[in-house]
Write an enzyme that holds these catalytic residues in place. Structure first.
Site, short mmCIF file in Angstrom:
data_model
loop_
_atom_site.label_atom_id
_atom_site.label_comp_id
_atom_site.label_asym_id
_atom_site.label_seq_id
_atom_site.Cartn_x
_atom_site.Cartn_y
_atom_site.Cartn_z
N LYS A 166 64.86 36.89 -76.51
CA LYS A 166 66.26 36.70 -76.96
C LYS A 166 66.43 36.70 -78.34
CE LYS A 166 70.11 33.55 -75.52
NZ LYS A 166 70.39 32.48 -74.49
N GLY A 193 76.24 30.53 -64.04
CA GLY A 193 77.78 29.98 -64.06
C GLY A 193 77.76 28.44 -63.94
N GLU A 211 79.73 28.86 -77.49
CA GLU A 211 80.03 30.14 -78.21
C GLU A 211 81.34 30.47 -78.13
OE1 GLU A 211 76.84 32.74 -76.59
OE2 GLU A 211 78.05 33.28 -74.89
N ILE A 240 84.91 35.59 -75.23
CA ILE A 240 85.71 36.73 -75.39
C ILE A 240 86.83 37.31 -74.08
CG2 ILE A 240 85.56 39.31 -75.63
CD1 ILE A 240 83.87 38.15 -77.76
N GLU A 297 72.99 37.60 -73.34
CA GLU A 297 71.86 36.68 -73.35
C GLU A 297 70.80 37.72 -72.69
OE1 GLU A 297 71.79 33.60 -70.72
OE2 GLU A 297 73.47 34.20 -69.65
N ARG A 315 63.84 36.72 -65.74
CA ARG A 315 63.46 36.55 -64.16
C ARG A 315 64.20 37.57 -63.43
NH1 ARG A 315 68.67 35.34 -62.56
NH2 ARG A 315 69.86 34.10 -64.22
N VAL A 367 69.90 37.59 -59.17
CA VAL A 367 70.45 37.47 -57.76
C VAL A 367 70.90 39.09 -57.13
CG1 VAL A 367 72.25 36.87 -56.50
CG2 VAL A 367 71.43 35.32 -57.98
N ARG A 401 78.44 38.96 -52.83
CA ARG A 401 77.74 37.78 -52.44
C ARG A 401 78.44 36.94 -51.51
NH1 ARG A 401 75.65 35.14 -57.96
NH2 ARG A 401 74.84 37.17 -59.18
#
Lengths: 180, 503, 503, 180
Positions: free
Chosen positions: C122, C171, C206, C209, C294, C298, C301, C344
């Site tokens: 990061k 989320g 942060e 936007i 970010e 890993r 999904v 999903r």
């Protein structure tokens, strides 16, 4: 007697046969878990019923399986991950009273049965006709395949129970052969 | 027959089962209305659920419904269809049906009646093959008039010979004859089957090649002379001359042979002015020699393996071509990738000589996950009817390599649950695990040579003790022990306690 | 940590639900034994049926089971596992867990504890981004100590701001704050959610936007410095900052931008010495400017859409890399083809603000057919538990073009039947049919701007008269009319007749 | 009265409401087929029950649909090809006796119910507290999402029926508000 009580727990014993192998099974339930001994091996089994499907989820000493069990002609058919097994179980009573293949021997007549459901395309024999083992007796069509159903043993055709166009069920008797 | 390229608005699918569902799905994705037809035995068949409109076309026997040309044409007209997709089997290779469509101004999604009737593709294929060094199997094209003629021809070619249905395909009406004494029974059953399956009893005879491999090439041709081949499929795993497992590419074919077969197939199609999808079948004998076998002027059951390696939707291409669109694909852009395999799931008992197994599907779990494709139409609670082909589903997997495709197939087959009827799933599991199959060492005699119907322990992954455990628990917990004079049922634990005098 | 490249023999999957099944399937296909863990609420979850071994690891709440590091490590050791795959969520980005594995000589299938803890990827990403012209969104990296600090920072950046979980993703623990007055409630619920979802209440803030698009790049890196990017995914269709629909490629990205983002992502990973699978997330504002968002260390999904366009099995690659194999793929060989989209399927009610919908699945029919992929774990009769993420399945389709992928998705969603609970299926059907979505004209505000939860007639294909017919037949045939003093039930026809005096 | 007999056939009439549209339905069965009139349109319907699933296969003037119908709070929820419809049906008797929204009006107290099953994370109000419409009363967590359950109307908190950690069912009453 099928089971006995051991230190307040119920134990059931079966004499099993699977793929030509004989085994003795001791099955005991405690707190919703089973302890099952097969010959000299012991297994701890957690079984759950999968809702709606009739299938069993088994965790056998932490190994997982999904099994379905159905009955067929006195045997139990077990299917696990696409592999099929035929199991017969006898309790003590059944085991002791069972004499080897008492049924269907020494019969004077032999029945020719449909091996699957289908439509009779043709009857190849007549009543009174002499047949030998392997003689085609009836042709049954199922799913666009024609299948010859043959006499399993020689003899005389005693009775014809179907005719062309009949819809027959699996195991339905088509022809009776007099073995005399 | 040049028409302004415009997609059909409404198409009738003249078929049932998984292929009717397959075609309906393609139509839905193309925004074309889909009309299906069903016999009296098929009101609950799910091909109806996948269509926009459904019309009953007659009684259960196919000759009175799915083979009833007049009724199907009438339905297409009544429902306002511009075209008919015949699927495979039934009327897919009937030039009478194709002609009847054309006469009524309905587009037959296929090569057209003339092409089917004159067998131009087949004739040209035979000619082209000879020139290209691929011989034709000795055999009579002409329908046999009687048994005696069959015996004469067989003696000319030398036994073994094979009897085939003239209208046929899919193993129906086929019989191998290894000696004159077998001819009578083979002749009769082949004829009956041909009549029943295709409405046409004509059969012919040819030399039978022992232990061959079955290799076929898929082609697509538009109405403007453009055509491509899409690689080969190997379909050697067969029982009763009907395919059970197909894959693409074939482990027996290299790039050079692929090109030879593909280009030879295209030459034949070109010479015949062939249109739409077609397949040229070859057999490869044990010495590595190819023979031309036959031409199929329709979609094949095993088309999905080609789709998965090429990314091309063959059913949509058929529909686009028939709509008058030029082929959007060029030969140089077709680069099949990876490996795909299909297992045909039949309602048959592999442990009992693949006899049909009918009844209600009491439990169903379809496999899923990465690169697993299901072509299906049955559902839990569905009663598989006696009247039609026992194909209930196709399971197809793709992998970057053949071993990966096989590993996926094995995993998917282990997930697959169908209860209530016997299916070919245990057979497929056995084959995919078998070393000969994995090495690519097989022929059309594979099943006779290797498969006993009874898997031995070395082919099993599940320990038999687990089956004993499942059976014992089932019996012990069984509530199906009706007690005389009691209203309900009891279970074995209680039962045992009573016998023991414990309460 | 260089080990002789050899595939693991046995791997523990430290997760549940569809991702546990996904990883199990990959392990099975690789011939690796698969150990699963389950909480007391999950004994009937089908991730058990897909594993070779299963171990109970504690009570239903995740903090006592799926987040219980000690218990999971102990299980891995007891069962003889050489490695652990964490899936996504739960412990997938926990450096404590990765360290605990490493301490016990168990391979953590991921980037390793140091890489996770130091957030080297990061940090390097932020540096590299600046140099490459992709700015970083203004925001504090540091966990917020209290509400007041949050308000101070928010005033510095200017509202709107967004609160995010430090340990997070997906989320959970995210809240947009548009004015100081909303800070109190947002701060509290975000913290609670972060604690509950990740076992860590740390949150940061942060600049937010407005109406951005979410674009991310998938990378793979081996232990020897080789790395590749596998194209981008667009994941702009979100509710509550959680993705609902993802696709690859993004309709907003051209080849030049694809290359820029991909190469920038690789530079960051290279600078950080990153290993295994990772994702670099960007946002694209309305003026066409990219911001670095970010890094996820890993599996995501939405990884299947990348798999379907590239043919690469990302889970298998993760396992191979962790086993010590060098990456077998080169950047020049990665040529994503066609278009893939994922929907999903959540157990949530889209007509009621996407509130969770729990209960038993009374009927289930999964879609199938060409280029349709299901990632699932629920089955008919399964009771969706209250304790975990409401994701019950993922439906993915592929097409040669985006319109074809969308047409397949639409067709597959219409086939999909889940009854007994509410799901996001009706929402997805609505989106796939919506003109703005089809044109590629959307942002992360799409749902707020366009979706009312109540489909209007113009978005419907099914005429409401048909719903009336179904309802009327159901009522008329209903046998659920108990008659007083009678033993059985009766149906409406008889009932009506009696009222009428007809018998 | 709900139905009548017309030339020996039984006819049932419903007054339906769907998505804000009102309709009158006349339904008649003959030889296992239905004739259904909705306002002025007439449909011929062949319906079959799909074994095991409870779903209906409908062929409506040759158009095919698969519908599932479930009951919820007096309404029927119909799902066809992924599209959902809420239908209310009243027979003649119910239709005539129904006065507009007789229920739940003029009540002195208002119940705050859980919109879904979950675990109570926090109770934000106290008994006796004055609340206005929209005040957060309880936070319920389900599937890792926290959801604020607010008071639908102003009043005084009369009774709190749950506490932190409680597992609640869908529609369970959490808090009672006195609207006085």
């Amino acid at each position: 007697m099928e089971g006995y009580v051991k230190k307040g727990r119920r134990v059931v014993i079966y004499y099993a046969s699977i793929n030509g192998r004989d085994a003795k099974i001791k099955i005991e339930k405690k707190n919703d878990m089973y302890t099952i001994e097969i010959d000299d091996r012991s297994y701890v089994v957690d079984r759950q019923h999968l809702e709606g499907s009739g299938a069993l989820s088994l965790v056998v000493d932490n190994k997982c399986y999904e099994a379905s069990v159905t009955r067929s002609d006195g045997a139990l058919l077990v299917c696990i991950s696409g592999e099929k097994f035929e199991v017969t179980l006898k309790d003590e009573l059944e085991y002791r009273s069972a004499s080897p293949s008492a049924r269907h021997t020494g019969l004077e007549s032999e029945e020719i049965r449909a091996p699957m459901p289908g439509v009779v395309v043709c009857v190849e024999v007549e009543e009174g006709q002499r047949v030998s083992a392997g003689t085609a007796a009836v042709i049954v069509e199922a799913m666009k395949m024609q299948n010859e159903i043959s006499a399993p043993a020689g003899g005389t055709v005693k009775q014809i129970l179907v005719r062309e166009g009949d819809v027959v069920d699996s195991r339905q008797v088509l022809v009776v052969i007099d073995r005399g | 027959m040049k028409r302004k390229p415009e997609l059909f608005k409404k198409v009738l699918v003249a078929n049932r089962g998984e292929i009717a569902v397959r075609v309906s799905r393609a139509l839905k994705e193309m925004g074309i209305e889909c009309v299906c037809v069903y016999s009296e035995a098929d009101r609950l068949s799910s091909h109806i659920a996948f269509a926009d409109e459904a019309y009953s076309i007659g009684p259960a026997p196919a000759t009175q419904s799915y083979l009833n040309i007049e009724r199907i044409i009438e339905t297409a007209k009544k429902s306002g269809c511009q075209a008919v997709h015949p699927g495979y089997g039934f009327l897919a290779e009937s030039h009478e049906f194709a002609r009847a469509c054309e006469d009524q101004g309905i587009v037959f999604i296929g090569p057209g009646s003339k092409s089917i009737e004159q067998m131009g593709f087949k004739t040209q294929a035979r000619k082209i093959m000879k020139g290209s060094g691929v011989p034709v199997i000795p055999g009579g094209e002409e329908p046999l008039s009687d048994e005696a003629e069959a015996i004469t021809l067989a003696e000319k070619f030398g036994y073994p010979v094979i009897i085939k249905a003239s209208a046929g395909g899919g193993g129906k009406g086929m019989r191998i004859v290894r000696a004159a004494g077998e001819m009578k029974s083979a002749f009769k059953t082949a004829r009956n089957e041909a009549e029943s399956a295709f409405g046409n009893p004509a059969i012919y005879i040819e030399k039978y090649i022992d232990r061959p491999r079955h290799i076929e090439v898929q082609i697509l041709a538009d109405n403007y002379g453009s055509m491509v081949y899409l690689g080969e499929r190997e379909c050697s795993i067969q029982r009763r001359y009907q395919k059970l497992i197909e894959e693409s590419p074939s482990p027996a074919i290299d790039a050079k042979k692929r090109k030879l077969l593909g280009e030879t197939a295209l030459k034949a199609a070109e010479a015949a002015g062939y249109r739409n999808a077609g397949t040229v079948e070859f057999i490869l004998d044990q010495s590595g020699r190819f023979y031309f076998l036959e031409v199929n002027t329709r979609l094949q059951v095993e088309h999905p393996v080609t789709e998965l390696t090429t990314g091309i939707d063959l059913v949509k291409e058929q529909i686009r071509i028939a709509s008058g669109f030029p082929l959007g694909i060029k030969q140089k852009d077709i680069k099949p990738e990876g490996s795909a395999i299909e297992c045909r799931i039949y309602a048959e008992d592999p442990s009992n000589d693949f006899l049909p197994s009918l009844g209600k599907i009491s439990r169903l779990r379809n496999p899923a996950g990465p690169w697993v494709r299901m072509e299906n139409y049955v559902y839990e609670g569905y009663d598989v009817p006696v009247y039609y082909d026992p194909l209930i589903a196709k399971l197809i997997t793709w992998g970057q390599t053949r071993p990966e495709a096989l590993a996926r197939m094995s995993r998917a087959l282990e997930e697959y649950v169908i209860e209530g009827i016997e299916t070919t799933i245990p057979f497929h599991i056995w084959v995919i695990r078998d070393e000969n199959f994995r090495k690519g060492d097989f022929s059309t005699s594979y099943i006779d040579e290797h498969y006993t119907g009874k898997p031995t322990d070395e082919h099993r992954k599940v320990p038999s003790d687990v089956a004993l455990i499942a059976a014992a628990i089932n019996r012990v917990e069984s509530t199906a022990v009706p007690k005389k004079g009691s209203t309900g049922t009891t279970n074995r634990w209680k039962d045992t306690s009573r016998r023991e005098g414990v309460s």
